[in-house]
Scaffold this motif. Structure first.
Motif, PDB file in Angstrom:
ATOM      1  N   LEU A  85      -3.316   4.076  -3.901  1.00  0.00           N
ATOM      2  CA  LEU A  85      -2.765   2.734  -3.996  1.00  0.00           C
ATOM      3  C   LEU A  85      -3.156   1.858  -2.810  1.00  0.00           C
ATOM      4  N   ALA A  86      -3.899   2.438  -1.890  1.00  0.00           N
ATOM      5  CA  ALA A  86      -4.283   1.648  -0.714  1.00  0.00           C
ATOM      6  C   ALA A  86      -5.113   0.453  -1.151  1.00  0.00           C
ATOM      7  N   PRO A 134      -2.045  14.761  -6.136  1.00  0.00           N
ATOM      8  CA  PRO A 134      -2.508  13.372  -6.159  1.00  0.00           C
ATOM      9  C   PRO A 134      -1.921  12.621  -4.980  1.00  0.00           C
ATOM     10  N   GLN A 135      -2.793  12.017  -4.183  1.00  0.00           N
ATOM     11  CA  GLN A 135      -2.301  11.331  -2.982  1.00  0.00           C
ATOM     12  C   GLN A 135      -2.165   9.846  -3.269  1.00  0.00           C
ATOM     13  N   ILE A 136      -0.944   9.467  -3.693  1.00  0.00           N
ATOM     14  CA  ILE A 136      -0.676   8.091  -4.100  1.00  0.00           C
ATOM     15  C   ILE A 136      -0.950   7.115  -2.969  1.00  0.00           C
ATOM     16  N   SER A 137      -0.546   7.515  -1.760  1.00  0.00           N
ATOM     17  CA  SER A 137      -0.717   6.565  -0.650  1.00  0.00           C
ATOM     18  C   SER A 137      -2.181   6.191  -0.472  1.00  0.00           C
ATOM     19  N   LYS A 138      -3.069   7.113  -0.890  1.00  0.00           N
ATOM     20  CA  LYS A 138      -4.494   6.788  -0.761  1.00  0.00           C
ATOM     21  C   LYS A 138      -4.968   5.997  -1.968  1.00  0.00           C
ATOM     22  N   SER A 155       0.804  -1.224   0.000  1.00  0.00           N
ATOM     23  CA  SER A 155       0.000   0.000   0.000  1.00  0.00           C
ATOM     24  C   SER A 155       0.838   1.277   0.000  1.00  0.00           C
ATOM     25  N   GLN A 156       2.088   1.211   0.494  1.00  0.00           N
ATOM     26  CA  GLN A 156       2.852   2.447   0.699  1.00  0.00           C
ATOM     27  C   GLN A 156       4.066   2.618  -0.203  1.00  0.00           C
ATOM     28  N   TYR A 201       0.919  15.583   0.108  1.00  0.00           N
ATOM     29  CA  TYR A 201       0.854  14.390  -0.756  1.00  0.00           C
ATOM     30  C   TYR A 201       0.545  13.134   0.049  1.00  0.00           C
ATOM     31  N   ARG A 243       7.493   8.218  -4.322  1.00  0.00           N
ATOM     32  CA  ARG A 243       7.278   9.604  -4.744  1.00  0.00           C
ATOM     33  C   ARG A 243       7.885  10.579  -3.735  1.00  0.00           C
TER      34      ARG A 243
END
Lengths: 165, 90
Positions: free
Chosen positions: B22-23, B16-20, A16-17, A124, A23
């Motif tokens: 890609l959760a 863009p919040q990747i951590s969200k 998930s991280q 982010y 990034r």
């Protein structure tokens, strides 16, 4: 192999991280391929040190702090090398990039490393002040004041690009 | 009063919040209470099926072994009457 609860949590954490950490590291080192290597190395370091993990923080903030330190080590060891120069496309857009998203990315890349790091963790990665404090290893109050200062540096960059913020 | 309300809003909209994104997909809250029960039921069904099918398998194994023995007897040992005939011819 039977995985412990913590190891399973770590596996989920990577799934998930890893994208977010990659990034985040890209924002520090300014180069996507280097960031990829550092991300892998960070998760590997964290994995190896897992038996010593004391649960004083969450696995997520712990991995971020390992990544931050690894990225900073890399910057120190490559200081002065020309190829470390910030890649204009370092902070890649997830989807089609809007003019605003592009302006944000460019504005962040114009800031110094410490300022960029705290803004990325805040905006982010959407981390709480307490989580950022754990990653940067500073008190919550310090994060608050640094974040305030960082926003103060970011705003004129965006205003200069024509945005009323 | 936060002086950066407009900046915060702008940044939230355009980062863009990747951590969200890609959760891992989350199970809806309403369904979460059913998950353990569903898993337990599945495990129980598998256990029951395993236990009930095992004797059949054993019977089939035994039958197969017996047939193999019969085949070996038929091919290796001539029936008595045939053996007698062979002895007479010799």
């Amino acid at each position: 192999m039977i995985l412990t609860k913590t190891e399973n949590a770590f596996k989920d954490l990577y799934a998930s991280q890893a994208g977010g950490v990659r990034r985040f590291v890209t924002g520090i080192v300014g180069n996507g391929s280097v960031a990829e290597e550092i991300t892998q190395e960070s998760f590997l370091k964290a994995w190896k040190a897992l038996p010593n993990f004391a649960f004083r923080s969450t696995l997520k903030t712990w991995v971020y702090s390992v990544a931050l330190n690894t990225a900073r080590d890399w910057l120190r060891s490559h200081a002065g090398k020309t190829y470390v120069a910030l890649d204009p496309d370092a902070l890649e857009a997830v989807e089609v990039e809007s003019p605003e998203t592009r302006a944000v990315r460019e504005a962040l890349m114009e800031l110094d490393e410490d300022t960029r790091v705290i803004l990325m963790l805040h905006y982010y990665d959407d981390l709480a002040l307490s989580e950022i404090a754990k990653i940067l290893n500073v008190p919550n109050g310090t994060v608050k004041s640094r974040l305030f200062a960082a926003k103060g540096k970011l705003r004129p960059k965006l205003v200069a690009k024509g945005f009323d913020v | 009063m936060n002086d950066f309300n407009k900046l915060d809003k702008f940044m939230r909209q355009h980062t863009p919040q990747i951590s969200k994104t890609l959760a891992q997909p989350q199970i809806p809250k309403a369904a979460r209470s059913w998950v353990p029960a569903l898993l337990a039921t599945t495990a129980a069904v598998v256990l029951v099926l395993t236990l009930t099918l095992r004797p059949d398998n054993r019977e089939e194994d035994t039958l197969a072994s017996l047939q193999a023995l019969d085949w070996e007897e038929n091919t290796n040992d001539l029936p008595t009457d045939v053996a007698d005939l062979v002895a007479i011819v010799d």
